[in-house]
Design a protein around this motif. Structure first.
Motif, short mmCIF file in Angstrom:
data_model
loop_
_atom_site.label_atom_id
_atom_site.label_comp_id
_atom_site.label_asym_id
_atom_site.label_seq_id
_atom_site.Cartn_x
_atom_site.Cartn_y
_atom_site.Cartn_z
N HIS A 1 0.84 -1.21 0.00
CA HIS A 1 0.00 0.00 0.00
C HIS A 1 0.87 1.25 0.00
O HIS A 1 1.64 1.46 0.93
CB HIS A 1 -0.88 -0.03 1.25
CG HIS A 1 -1.89 1.06 1.33
ND1 HIS A 1 -2.04 1.84 2.45
CD2 HIS A 1 -2.82 1.48 0.43
CE1 HIS A 1 -3.03 2.70 2.24
NE2 HIS A 1 -3.52 2.50 1.03
N ARG A 2 0.74 2.06 -1.05
CA ARG A 2 1.58 3.24 -1.25
C ARG A 2 3.06 2.84 -1.19
O ARG A 2 3.90 3.61 -0.73
CB ARG A 2 1.25 4.34 -0.23
CG ARG A 2 -0.25 4.66 -0.15
CD ARG A 2 -0.58 5.78 0.80
NE ARG A 2 -1.99 5.70 1.22
CZ ARG A 2 -2.55 6.42 2.17
NH1 ARG A 2 -1.84 7.33 2.82
NH2 ARG A 2 -3.81 6.25 2.48
N GLY A 3 3.35 1.63 -1.63
CA GLY A 3 4.72 1.08 -1.61
C GLY A 3 4.92 0.27 -0.34
O GLY A 3 4.26 -0.75 -0.14
N PRO A 33 -8.77 -6.90 -0.33
CA PRO A 33 -9.17 -5.94 0.70
C PRO A 33 -8.01 -5.04 1.15
O PRO A 33 -6.85 -5.42 1.05
CB PRO A 33 -9.63 -6.83 1.85
CG PRO A 33 -8.97 -8.14 1.63
CD PRO A 33 -8.73 -8.27 0.16
N TYR A 34 -8.34 -3.85 1.64
CA TYR A 34 -7.37 -2.89 2.16
C TYR A 34 -7.79 -2.45 3.54
O TYR A 34 -8.97 -2.66 3.90
CB TYR A 34 -7.27 -1.68 1.21
CG TYR A 34 -8.49 -0.76 1.25
CD1 TYR A 34 -8.53 0.37 2.07
CD2 TYR A 34 -9.64 -1.06 0.51
CE1 TYR A 34 -9.65 1.19 2.12
CE2 TYR A 34 -10.75 -0.23 0.56
CZ TYR A 34 -10.75 0.88 1.36
OH TYR A 34 -11.86 1.69 1.42
N THR A 35 -7.04 -1.73 4.29
CA THR A 35 -5.59 -1.83 4.37
C THR A 35 -5.31 -2.72 5.56
O THR A 35 -5.61 -2.33 6.69
CB THR A 35 -4.95 -0.44 4.57
OG1 THR A 35 -5.36 0.45 3.55
CG2 THR A 35 -3.43 -0.53 4.62
N VAL A 52 -2.77 1.34 -9.92
CA VAL A 52 -2.85 2.81 -9.95
C VAL A 52 -4.24 3.22 -9.48
O VAL A 52 -5.24 2.90 -10.13
CB VAL A 52 -2.62 3.34 -11.38
CG1 VAL A 52 -2.73 4.86 -11.41
CG2 VAL A 52 -1.28 2.88 -11.93
N GLU A 53 -4.33 3.88 -8.32
CA GLU A 53 -5.63 4.37 -7.84
C GLU A 53 -5.81 5.84 -8.24
O GLU A 53 -5.02 6.69 -7.85
CB GLU A 53 -5.76 4.24 -6.32
CG GLU A 53 -7.14 4.73 -5.90
CD GLU A 53 -7.34 4.98 -4.42
OE1 GLU A 53 -6.59 4.42 -3.59
OE2 GLU A 53 -8.25 5.77 -4.10
N ILE A 54 -6.88 6.12 -8.98
CA ILE A 54 -7.17 7.52 -9.37
C ILE A 54 -7.99 8.17 -8.26
O ILE A 54 -9.07 7.67 -7.89
CB ILE A 54 -7.96 7.60 -10.68
CG1 ILE A 54 -7.36 6.70 -11.76
CG2 ILE A 54 -8.03 9.05 -11.15
CD1 ILE A 54 -8.13 6.74 -13.09
N ILE A 80 2.44 -3.24 -6.29
CA ILE A 80 2.45 -2.01 -5.50
C ILE A 80 1.19 -1.22 -5.82
O ILE A 80 0.73 -1.22 -6.96
CB ILE A 80 3.70 -1.13 -5.76
CG1 ILE A 80 3.93 -0.89 -7.25
CG2 ILE A 80 4.93 -1.72 -5.09
CD1 ILE A 80 4.98 0.17 -7.54
N GLU A 81 0.65 -0.58 -4.79
CA GLU A 81 -0.50 0.31 -4.96
C GLU A 81 -0.01 1.73 -4.83
O GLU A 81 0.89 2.00 -4.01
CB GLU A 81 -1.54 -0.01 -3.87
CG GLU A 81 -2.87 0.70 -4.02
CD GLU A 81 -3.01 2.00 -3.25
OE1 GLU A 81 -4.06 2.64 -3.37
OE2 GLU A 81 -2.06 2.41 -2.54
N LEU A 82 -0.54 2.66 -5.64
CA LEU A 82 -0.15 4.06 -5.55
C LEU A 82 -1.34 4.94 -5.94
O LEU A 82 -2.29 4.48 -6.58
CB LEU A 82 1.06 4.34 -6.45
CG LEU A 82 0.93 3.96 -7.92
CD1 LEU A 82 0.42 5.13 -8.74
CD2 LEU A 82 2.28 3.49 -8.47
O1 G3P Z 1 -6.72 1.17 -2.89
C1 G3P Z 1 -7.07 0.87 -1.60
C2 G3P Z 1 -6.76 2.00 -0.65
O2 G3P Z 1 -5.54 2.56 -0.99
C3 G3P Z 1 -7.84 3.03 -0.67
O3 G3P Z 1 -7.74 3.95 0.35
O4 G3P Z 1 -7.25 6.17 1.24
O5 G3P Z 1 -5.49 4.47 1.27
O6 G3P Z 1 -6.18 5.50 -0.87
P1 G3P Z 1 -6.61 5.07 0.49
#
Ligand code: G3P
Ligand code: CA
Length: 265
Positions: free
Chosen positions: A16-18, A219-221, A116-118, A42-44
């Motif tokens: 999550h965010r690296g 699922p997150y986080t 990539v989360e917009i 990786i999620e960003l």
């Molecule tokens: O993509 C899942 C998670 O990152 C969404 O919440 O606030 O951490 O961007 P947030």
């Protein structure tokens, strides 16, 4: 490391965010650390700068994670690049800069899956020629990363627009703790690859119903080890976590061999 979304062997670990637990979130240092730790993906988070460049930052303002202040949308890329995006986390990371999406794609070179989360702040009605959705898809195609990149959002409008493009990456719908009852219908209508629910909102029946429709669940986080074990035992396809190193130690004795313990044992 998995390089194609179609080759995913559940459960996967998504940084999550690296590697946010130990590095300044959404920086190249954080993404490199997640890769080195052996994360599968990786999620960003991305939004647009004032001069409409796709930049990687979670918040709508610069205040929390950089040396700057004010809305991200009011700063040009040149201004953003002068900011320090590392010192707020630890002085060891002084000089770490706020990356563009393209810099992350160049860093990772397809060696790891990317989510990539917009952010909703980048939403524009009318789907202009340089809308963030179009820019992201163009970058992914130009870097030959269609098979390894997943684009997600809480805002279904972005996903609908991406689905209209003739060639596009897989998409994913994110929901918060109050996911509507019809979420899986929305996911199916959008044609998502995966659903990313808040982990506290997830029930066993959701997983079974999603899988019956061919939809994966990330699922997150998820940070507490006990929660990871529980979710993996429930059958999720991966966990989005701030600490991919700990998740790997917890879930796998050897990569590819789940070492989790059934609650029945
Ligand atoms: O993509 C899942 C998670 O990152 C969404 O919440 O606030 O951490 O961007 P947030
Ligand atoms: Ca995010």
């Amino acid at each position: 490391m998995c390089r194609n979304l179609r080759d995913i062997k559940s459960p996967i670990i998504i940084g999550h965010r690296g590697y946010r637990a130990e590095y300044p979130e959404n920086t190249l240092a954080s993404f490199s650390a997640a890769m080195s730790a052996g994360a599968d993906m990786i999620e960003l988070d991305v939004t647009l700068s004032r001069d409409r460049k796709v930049v990687v930052i979670h918040d709508d303002t610069l205040n929390r994670t950089t040396s700057g202040f004010g809305p991200v949308h009011q700063a040009t890329l040149q201004t953003l690049k002068r900011l320090d995006a590392g010192s707020w986390f630890d002085p060891r990371f002084a000089g770490e800069s706020l990356p563009t999406l393209e810099e992350v794609l160049i860093l990772t070179e397809g060696k790891i899956l990317i989510n990539v989360e917009i952010k909703s702040s980048a939403w524009e009605s009318g789907f202009p020629e340089d809308a963030i959705e179009r820019q992201i898809v163009d970058l992914i195609i130009r870097h030959d990363l269609l098979n390894s990149t997943l684009v997600s959002s809480f805002h279904a409008g972005f996903l609908e627009n991406i689905g209209k493009l003739p060639v596009h990456p897989e998409i994913a719908f994110i929901t918060d703790r109050n996911a509507p009852q019809n979420t899986l219908d929305v996911c199916e209508r959008l044609g998502v690859f995966s659903w990313h629910p808040h982990y506290k909102s997830l029930e066993q029946q959701h997983i079974e119903k999603a899988h019956a429709r061919g939809i994966l669940i990330f699922p997150y986080t998820v940070n507490p080890v006990e929660e990871m074990l529980m979710l993996v035992n429930m059958g999720v396809d991966g966990v989005i976590t701030d600490d991919p190193g700990a998740a790997i130690s917890c879930l796998f004795a050897n990569r590819g061999t789940p070492a989790y313990i059934s609650p029945k044992d």
